[in-house]
Design a protein around this motif. Structure first.
Motif, PDB file in Angstrom:
ATOM      1  N   GLY A  56       1.045   4.569   0.308  1.00 19.30           N
ATOM      2  CA  GLY A  56      -0.102   5.819   0.432  1.00 19.30           C
ATOM      3  C   GLY A  56       0.831   7.153   0.959  1.00 19.30           C
ATOM      4  N   THR A  57      -0.014   8.123   0.987  1.00 22.26           N
ATOM      5  CA  THR A  57       0.576   9.450   1.031  1.00 22.26           C
ATOM      6  C   THR A  57       1.207   9.799   2.465  1.00 22.26           C
ATOM      7  OG1 THR A  57      -1.527  10.429  -0.239  1.00 22.26           O
ATOM      8  CG2 THR A  57      -0.272  11.960   0.695  1.00 22.26           C
ATOM      9  N   SER A  58       0.521   8.929   3.362  1.00 17.96           N
ATOM     10  CA  SER A  58       0.736   8.870   4.746  1.00 17.96           C
ATOM     11  C   SER A  58       1.568   7.949   5.316  1.00 17.96           C
ATOM     12  CB  SER A  58      -0.337   9.291   5.760  1.00 17.96           C
ATOM     13  OG  SER A  58      -1.336  10.169   5.272  1.00 17.96           O
TER      14      SER A  58
ATOM     15  N   ASP B 196       0.950  -1.139   0.053  1.00 20.39           N
ATOM     16  CA  ASP B 196      -0.114   0.039   0.017  1.00 20.39           C
ATOM     17  C   ASP B 196       0.872   1.182  -0.202  1.00 20.39           C
ATOM     18  OD1 ASP B 196      -1.501   2.153   0.646  1.00 20.39           O
ATOM     19  OD2 ASP B 196      -2.386   1.228   2.464  1.00 20.39           O
TER      20      ASP B 196
ATOM     21  N   VAL C 118     -11.781   7.346  13.169  1.00 23.97           N
ATOM     22  CA  VAL C 118     -12.021   8.101  14.498  1.00 23.97           C
ATOM     23  C   VAL C 118     -13.338   7.483  14.904  1.00 23.97           C
ATOM     24  CG1 VAL C 118     -13.183   9.925  12.853  1.00 23.97           C
ATOM     25  CG2 VAL C 118     -12.061  10.664  14.875  1.00 23.97           C
TER      26      VAL C 118
ATOM     27  N   GLY D 223      -4.211  11.523   2.056  1.00 23.13           N
ATOM     28  CA  GLY D 223      -4.151  12.643   0.772  1.00 23.13           C
ATOM     29  C   GLY D 223      -5.376  12.352  -0.039  1.00 23.13           C
TER      30      GLY D 223
ATOM     31  N   GLU E 135      -6.396   1.363  -5.569  1.00 19.22           N
ATOM     32  CA  GLU E 135      -6.313   1.269  -4.191  1.00 19.22           C
ATOM     33  C   GLU E 135      -7.821   0.812  -3.553  1.00 19.22           C
ATOM     34  OE1 GLU E 135      -4.999   4.503  -1.664  1.00 19.22           O
ATOM     35  OE2 GLU E 135      -5.617   3.269  -0.051  1.00 19.22           O
TER      36      GLU E 135
ATOM     37  N   GLY F 131      -8.948   2.627   5.912  1.00 16.58           N
ATOM     38  CA  GLY F 131      -8.385   3.798   5.913  1.00 16.58           C
ATOM     39  C   GLY F 131      -8.049   4.637   7.244  1.00 16.58           C
ATOM     40  N   GLY F 132      -7.074   5.373   7.499  1.00 13.28           N
ATOM     41  CA  GLY F 132      -6.788   5.707   8.681  1.00 13.28           C
ATOM     42  C   GLY F 132      -7.879   6.833   9.155  1.00 13.28           C
ATOM     43  N   THR F 133      -8.190   7.484   8.105  1.00 12.81           N
ATOM     44  CA  THR F 133      -9.060   8.568   8.429  1.00 12.81           C
ATOM     45  C   THR F 133     -10.563   8.238   9.025  1.00 12.81           C
ATOM     46  OG1 THR F 133      -8.128  10.161   6.859  1.00 12.81           O
ATOM     47  CG2 THR F 133     -10.546  10.663   7.265  1.00 12.81           C
TER      48      THR F 133
ATOM     49  N   TYR G 283     -14.461  17.175   8.697  1.00  9.66           N
ATOM     50  CA  TYR G 283     -14.663  15.634   8.856  1.00  9.66           C
ATOM     51  C   TYR G 283     -16.047  15.478   7.952  1.00  9.66           C
ATOM     52  CZ  TYR G 283     -11.735  12.043  10.640  1.00  9.66           C
ATOM     53  OH  TYR G 283     -10.653  10.949  10.721  1.00  9.66           O
TER      54      TYR G 283
ATOM     55  N   PHE H 125     -10.482   5.939   3.127  1.00  9.16           N
ATOM     56  CA  PHE H 125     -10.354   7.017   3.589  1.00  9.16           C
ATOM     57  C   PHE H 125      -8.907   7.173   4.110  1.00  9.16           C
ATOM     58  CE2 PHE H 125     -14.810   6.343   3.620  1.00  9.16           C
ATOM     59  CZ  PHE H 125     -15.420   7.729   3.440  1.00  9.16           C
TER      60      PHE H 125
ATOM     61  N   ASP I 241      -6.621  18.282   8.670  1.00 10.86           N
ATOM     62  CA  ASP I 241      -5.475  18.700   9.542  1.00 10.86           C
ATOM     63  C   ASP I 241      -5.179  20.344   9.106  1.00 10.86           C
ATOM     64  OD1 ASP I 241      -5.218  16.336  10.218  1.00 10.86           O
ATOM     65  OD2 ASP I 241      -3.472  15.931   9.456  1.00 10.86           O
TER      66      ASP I 241
ATOM     67  N   ARG J 201      -3.377  17.163  13.865  1.00 20.55           N
ATOM     68  CA  ARG J 201      -3.353  15.656  13.741  1.00 20.55           C
ATOM     69  C   ARG J 201      -3.030  14.797  14.788  1.00 20.55           C
ATOM     70  NH1 ARG J 201       0.717  12.214  12.573  1.00 20.55           N
ATOM     71  NH2 ARG J 201       2.202  13.597  12.566  1.00 20.55           N
TER      72      ARG J 201
ATOM     73  N   LYS K 266      -6.351  14.449  16.437  1.00 16.25           N
ATOM     74  CA  LYS K 266      -7.246  13.660  15.749  1.00 16.25           C
ATOM     75  C   LYS K 266      -7.049  12.214  16.011  1.00 16.25           C
ATOM     76  CE  LYS K 266      -6.443  13.208  11.393  1.00 16.25           C
ATOM     77  NZ  LYS K 266      -5.996  13.494   9.698  1.00 16.25           N
ATOM     78  N   GLU K 267      -5.983  11.902  16.104  1.00 18.62           N
ATOM     79  CA  GLU K 267      -5.514  10.519  16.224  1.00 18.62           C
ATOM     80  C   GLU K 267      -5.737   9.847  17.721  1.00 18.62           C
ATOM     81  OE1 GLU K 267      -1.791   9.850  14.546  1.00 18.62           O
ATOM     82  OE2 GLU K 267      -2.430  10.475  12.320  1.00 18.62           O
TER      83      GLU K 267
END
Ligand SMILES: Nc1ncnc2c1ncn2[C@@H]1O[C@H](COP(=O)(O)OP(=O)(O)OP(=O)(O)O)[C@@H](O)[C@H]1O
Ligand SMILES: [Mg+2]
Length: 358
Positions: free
Chosen positions: A39-41, A37, A313, A206, A182, A308-310, A274, A203, A232, A247, A250-251
């Motif tokens: 990914g952007t992050s 994967d 939450v 990026g 993806e 996805g990380g987003t 969000y 989600f 963010d 961030r 958020k996490e």
């Protein structure tokens, strides 16, 4: 069922479905394959060892600071990944945030909105550094599949450059390389029980990537560019905080969307952005599906699986359900479910796709 047998079972199942994944062929063993994967992050590498799936996750960020012997020995002592490129040292991986704070370097990101970051002149060199370390050199005949996003509207040519640049890095490491979208990877990883028919949404940091799949074939894929990084940056801009402060909040496990009666300004801003990110995906899905002619003959309602990380939450699933309910889609949705492996779904789908190429 062990986690390995799930990946193997997924690849076997796809083969059995008529018309399955394009390019699928041959019999799959479970070693000699990697799923990446990109990914952007984060980078996530999926491998199989001793009949078990393994996932290794790295922050996709770098810090460059002036070289000194003292800094180098500190990095070695702390076991922080680094490479000397005089006159600098480049540190990378999971502990970069911490390192940037200690030494005052600024964090560099080789990707932005799912693709190589055009504002980072050393983008592909940094990606190569990270991939050399994470994936290593290929064993003879080893195959890797890496995830690519759907291009943001109007940016199709950027996707070609991104894909070919990363492909040549991995080929340089000796791999036989293929790619997977993806969000199709999310479907492949999570919707085996639905014959890979349904909607997968990732989600990310990026981007939000979306795929409507019919029997493992991507009918429609698209992406939006408002995702974690946007939350963010937008929240930081209206609260005067740094994007990193936002961030980290958020996490934080304590943060939930729209649950606090008297939220702090950061929490309120994040909840608002969000909601915008989620609504943008829901409205884009409505627009894109309603503009798609000749949808396949779905036999009944289809599920939506999100990853996805987003999406990690608190309160996310409720907001997504609310936003999807308000849309008018040309297909019926049966359920909206989180991926079993929120941060690993894309890598797992890529691993299955690599096995299919075996
Ligand atoms: N526990 C958490 N709660 C809320 N947000 C989180 C959590 N963990 C990670 N995130 C956020 O998720 C985003 C990263 O998600 P992910 O790793 O899926 O993205 P990516 O795959 O690297 O990016 P993309 O798919 O857009 O290229 C970041 O914005 C990060 O702040
Ligand atoms: Mg992602």
């Amino acid at each position: 069922m062990t986690s390995n047998s799930k990946a193997k079972a997924s690849s076997d199942r796809i083969r059995k479905i008529e018309g399955g994944l394009r390019g699928a062929s041959g019999g799959a063993a479970s070693t000699g394959f990697k799923g990446l994967d990109l990914g952007t992050s984060h980078l996530v590498l999926a491998t199989v060892k001793d009949d078990q799936e393994h996932y290794q996750k790295e922050l996709h960020a770098f810090v460059s600071i002036p070289y000194s012997k003292m800094t180098k020995s500190m990095l070695e002592r702390e076991k922080i990944q680094h490479r000397v490129q005089r006159p600098n040292i480049i540190a990378f991986g999971n502990r970069v945030d911490e390192f940037a704070n200690i030494l005052g370097g600024s964090t560099r990101r080789p990707m932005q909105t799912g693709l190589l970051n055009p504002n980072e002149p050393k983008n592909i060199e940094l990606v190569e550094l990270a991939l050399r370390s994470l994936c290593g050199k290929a064993k003879p005949g080893e195959k890797i599949c890496f995830s690519v996003p759907s291009p943001p509207e109007g940016n199709e040519s950027m996707l070609l450059f991104h894909e070919e640049s990363v492909r040549s890095v991995l080929e340089g490491l000796g791999y036989k390389v293929r790619t997977i979208n993806e969000s199709l990877a999310v479907v492949i990883a999570e919707l085996q029980d639905f014959d890979f028919t349904g909607i997968g949404i990732s989600f990310g940091g990026g981007m939000c990537n979306v795929c409507l799949s019919y029997l493992g074939l991507p009918v429609v894929t698209f992406a939006t560019t408002r995702a974690g990084d946007y939350i963010d940056e937008a929240s930081a801009a209206v609260t005067g905080e740094s994007a990193t402060t936002v961030r980290l909040r958020k996490e934080d496990k304590d943060f939930d969307l729209f649950t606090d009666d008297n939220p702090s300004s950061i929490d309120r801003a994040m909840s608002i952005y969000y909601r915008e990110v989620i609504q943008t995906v829901a409205l884009s899905l409505e627009r894109v599906l309603n503009n798609t002619k000749n949808l396949p003959p779905f036999k009944g309602p289809v599920p939506i699986v999100f990853s996805g990380g987003t999406s990690l939450v608190g309160g996310f699933q409720k907001e997504l359900r609310k936003a999807i309910r308000k849309t008018s889609l040309p297909i019926e949705i049966s359920e909206i479910i989180p991926a079993e492996s929120g941060l690993n779904a894309t890598a797992r789908g890529a691993l299955v796709a690599a096995m299919l190429e075996g």
